[in-house]
Design a protein around this motif. Structure first.
Motif: not given
Length: 100
Positions: A14-15, A17-18, A20, A22, A84, A79-81
């Motif tokens: 997921p890192r 795919d972003s 952004i 972090y 979200d 993080s994306r989490q």
């Protein structure tokens, strides 16, 4: 000759795919009715997800008629989490109308 099964794809990171990187400073615009306690509610939520959040950095903007208030909070996104979960907390608050 037997058909060969395609190789399975590795699990996505997921890192990667972003868009952004972090950690980074991430502004979020929150809009709601201009009522007592709205700014405090939004800053409390921001602090839950970013313990280093500085309420002094909050930017406020009244709507043209003065019935609504736009609040820009800038959090340190880790993080994306985290983002979200922060968006979910903000959008589920009864004082919040829109989160961008």
């Amino acid at each position: 000759m037997t058909a060969r099964a395609p190789a399975p794809f590795p699990a996505a990171d997921p890192r990667k795919d972003s868009l952004i990187a972090y950690p980074s400073r991430f502004p979020i615009k929150v809009m709601g009715a201009k009522v007592d306690g709205f700014v405090n509610a939004v800053t409390r939520i921001a602090k839950q997800f970013d313990p280093g959040f500085d309420a002094a950095s909050v930017e406020l903007r009244d709507s043209k008629a003065g019935n609504y208030l736009g609040i820009t909070i800038t959090v340190t996104a880790t993080s994306r989490q985290q983002l979200d979960d922060l968006y979910r907390a903000l959008t589920s608050h009864p004082m919040v109308k829109v989160v961008l």
